[in-house]
Scaffold this motif. Structure first.
Motif, PDB file in Angstrom:
ATOM      1  N   SER A   4      36.787  39.322  27.223  1.00 29.66           N
ATOM      2  CA  SER A   4      37.752  38.712  28.145  1.00 29.66           C
ATOM      3  C   SER A   4      37.673  39.328  29.534  1.00 29.66           C
ATOM      4  O   SER A   4      37.744  38.629  30.553  1.00 29.66           O
ATOM      5  CB  SER A   4      39.173  38.864  27.594  1.00 29.66           C
ATOM      6  OG  SER A   4      39.313  38.163  26.385  1.00 29.66           O
ATOM      7  N   GLU A   5      37.523  40.650  29.591  1.00 25.42           N
ATOM      8  CA  GLU A   5      37.431  41.330  30.882  1.00 25.42           C
ATOM      9  C   GLU A   5      36.149  40.946  31.607  1.00 25.42           C
ATOM     10  O   GLU A   5      36.139  40.764  32.829  1.00 25.42           O
ATOM     11  CB  GLU A   5      37.506  42.843  30.671  1.00 25.42           C
ATOM     12  CG  GLU A   5      38.869  43.316  30.202  1.00 25.42           C
ATOM     13  CD  GLU A   5      38.867  44.741  29.700  1.00 25.42           C
ATOM     14  OE1 GLU A   5      39.942  45.371  29.736  1.00 25.42           O
ATOM     15  OE2 GLU A   5      37.810  45.235  29.251  1.00 25.42           O
ATOM     16  N   SER A   8      36.238  37.466  33.276  1.00 19.70           N
ATOM     17  CA  SER A   8      37.017  37.412  34.518  1.00 19.70           C
ATOM     18  C   SER A   8      36.209  37.801  35.748  1.00 19.70           C
ATOM     19  O   SER A   8      36.602  37.472  36.873  1.00 19.70           O
ATOM     20  CB  SER A   8      38.246  38.321  34.399  1.00 19.70           C
ATOM     21  OG  SER A   8      37.852  39.694  34.367  1.00 19.70           O
ATOM     22  N   ILE A   9      35.068  38.493  35.556  1.00 17.98           N
ATOM     23  CA  ILE A   9      34.284  38.931  36.723  1.00 17.98           C
ATOM     24  C   ILE A   9      33.015  38.105  36.926  1.00 17.98           C
ATOM     25  O   ILE A   9      32.269  38.346  37.870  1.00 17.98           O
ATOM     26  CB  ILE A   9      33.940  40.431  36.655  1.00 17.98           C
ATOM     27  CG1 ILE A   9      32.973  40.728  35.500  1.00 17.98           C
ATOM     28  CG2 ILE A   9      35.192  41.289  36.534  1.00 17.98           C
ATOM     29  CD1 ILE A   9      32.439  42.146  35.487  1.00 17.98           C
ATOM     30  N   PRO A  12      33.058  30.989  36.861  1.00 18.69           N
ATOM     31  CA  PRO A  12      33.669  30.128  35.836  1.00 18.69           C
ATOM     32  C   PRO A  12      32.650  29.258  35.101  1.00 18.69           C
ATOM     33  O   PRO A  12      32.846  28.932  33.927  1.00 18.69           O
ATOM     34  CB  PRO A  12      34.646  29.255  36.638  1.00 18.69           C
ATOM     35  CG  PRO A  12      34.927  30.033  37.872  1.00 18.69           C
ATOM     36  CD  PRO A  12      33.677  30.799  38.182  1.00 18.69           C
ATOM     37  N   GLN A  17      36.842  30.279  28.660  1.00 17.21           N
ATOM     38  CA  GLN A  17      37.828  31.342  28.495  1.00 17.21           C
ATOM     39  C   GLN A  17      38.187  31.537  27.030  1.00 17.21           C
ATOM     40  O   GLN A  17      38.422  30.579  26.298  1.00 17.21           O
ATOM     41  CB  GLN A  17      39.091  31.005  29.292  1.00 17.21           C
ATOM     42  CG  GLN A  17      40.097  32.151  29.397  1.00 17.21           C
ATOM     43  CD  GLN A  17      39.565  33.306  30.229  1.00 17.21           C
ATOM     44  OE1 GLN A  17      38.895  33.098  31.235  1.00 17.21           O
ATOM     45  NE2 GLN A  17      39.864  34.518  29.806  1.00 17.21           N
ATOM     46  N   ASP A  18      38.187  32.812  26.597  1.00 12.92           N
ATOM     47  CA  ASP A  18      38.538  33.171  25.216  1.00 12.92           C
ATOM     48  C   ASP A  18      37.583  32.588  24.184  1.00 12.92           C
ATOM     49  O   ASP A  18      37.945  32.430  23.018  1.00 12.92           O
ATOM     50  CB  ASP A  18      39.965  32.721  24.876  1.00 12.92           C
ATOM     51  CG  ASP A  18      41.009  33.410  25.728  1.00 12.92           C
ATOM     52  OD1 ASP A  18      40.813  34.582  26.057  1.00 12.92           O
ATOM     53  OD2 ASP A  18      42.009  32.760  26.074  1.00 12.92           O
ATOM     54  N   LEU A 292      45.742  39.735  28.593  1.00 15.09           N
ATOM     55  CA  LEU A 292      44.430  39.519  29.206  1.00 15.09           C
ATOM     56  C   LEU A 292      44.022  38.053  29.141  1.00 15.09           C
ATOM     57  O   LEU A 292      43.488  37.493  30.094  1.00 15.09           O
ATOM     58  CB  LEU A 292      43.369  40.375  28.505  1.00 15.09           C
ATOM     59  CG  LEU A 292      43.303  41.848  28.893  1.00 15.09           C
ATOM     60  CD1 LEU A 292      42.358  42.591  27.960  1.00 15.09           C
ATOM     61  CD2 LEU A 292      42.856  42.008  30.338  1.00 15.09           C
ATOM     62  N   SER A 293      44.321  37.426  28.001  1.00 18.86           N
ATOM     63  CA  SER A 293      43.951  36.011  27.830  1.00 18.86           C
ATOM     64  C   SER A 293      44.737  35.109  28.763  1.00 18.86           C
ATOM     65  O   SER A 293      44.215  34.126  29.291  1.00 18.86           O
ATOM     66  CB  SER A 293      44.183  35.582  26.389  1.00 18.86           C
ATOM     67  OG  SER A 293      43.363  36.321  25.514  1.00 18.86           O
TER      68      SER A 293
END
Length: 294
Positions: A4-5, A8-9, A12, A17-18, A292-293
């Motif tokens: 997840s972390e 984010s970097i 997209p 996501q997840d 985080l999610s």
């Protein structure tokens, strides 16, 4: 960093996501000096070399290689050659299950055994077959306008896993047909790992595995330490932790139910075990992952 972390970097268009992150050859250099934990990592290298550190061991992954690492220990990317062309894919448990829908690629357990095939060496044609699926996955990830974007991504990931399972099966058959003789220590280690993967939820005691292998616990401990650098209990513990973290992140099961599923005598014992090895209570760990999610 967790999956997840990392998502984010990265851009997209490289992730759901997840679910999954796909690091393509054009941005692979971004993983240098990054440490990854608590996830599964596929590395496909068609040119150049990647040096990673897994726990205390360094592994050099050269061209025409595929690695599948189930990471409870941190994986650090400490070296990337100038001519590197490689893919790095991080699917989580939920995405894998959704994509495979109960299907288990041929002899997938042998690929899970990193000590049997730590780095799988492939031909150029085999690399190209796997790259083709990753390219299709990459195109689908970037196509936000496609109504079936997620479904297509699952499909191409499934195809990648099936192609991988096919290659593993053929290479295992080739090994079985060769004249090489497996050492007694390798046989014990392989049998122990297969028993752990089958029984770790219900059997936490090393004596159970030693008896099943007709060995003393002391001898089993010596074999596992010599091969893996850790005790048999540490192997069982790591599987329990990996499963516990997965259930806390991907399900809404009460902690009491997770404790029972992993055959702890009571919830307090599970909470003590989890906090001892992660530094967090199960409740805190679950809350952090949800934050985080979101």
């Amino acid at each position: 960093m967790t999956q997840s972390e990392l998502i984010s970097i990265f851009p997209p268009e490289n992730a759901i996501q997840d679910r999954v992150l796909l690091i393509t050859p054009t941005i692979i250099r971004r993983i240098l000096n990054i440490s990854i934990r608590e996830c599964r990592v596929f590395l496909l290298v068609s040119a150049g070399k990647i040096t990673v550190k897994v726990g205390s061991s360094e592994i050099e992954i050269e061209s025409n290689s595929l690695v599948d690492i189930l990471a409870w220990e941190p994986i650090s990317f400490i070296g990337l050659s100038d001519n590197l062309n490689a893919w790095c894919m991080l699917p989580n448990y939920l995405f894998t299950n959704e994509s495979l829908n109960g299907l288990k690629p041929a002899d997938s357990e042998s690929f899970k055994d990193r000590h049997e095939i730590p780095v799988m060496v492939l031909t150029s044609d085999e690399i190209a077959r796997l790259e083709r699926q990753l390219e299709l996955l990459s195109e689908s990830l970037a196509d936000f306008g496609n109504y079936y974007r997620t479904e297509l991504c699952r499909s191409y990931f499934r195809n990648f896993m099936l192609e991988t399972g096919n290659l593993v099966q053929h290479k295992k058959m080739a090994l079985d047909d060769s004249d090489s003789v497996e050492s007694r220590q390798d046989t014990i280690l392989r049998s122990f790992l297969k028993l752990v993967w089958k029984h770790y939820k219900s059997e936490h005691n090393v004596d159970f595995y030693a008896k099943r292998l007709c060995l003393s616990s002391k001898h089993l401990s010596r074999v596992v330490r010599n091969s893996l650098g850790k005790t048999p209990y540490a192997v069982i513990r790591d599987e329990l932790l990996q499963k516990a973290m997965e259930l806390l992140k991907t399900t809404k099961k009460p902690i009491q139910e997770i404790s029972s599923e992993l055959h702890f005598s009571e919830m307090a014992a599970f909470c003590k075990f989890f906090k001892k090895h992660t530094g967090l209570s199960p409740t805190t760990y679950r809350l952090q992952k949800r934050e985080l999610s979101s």
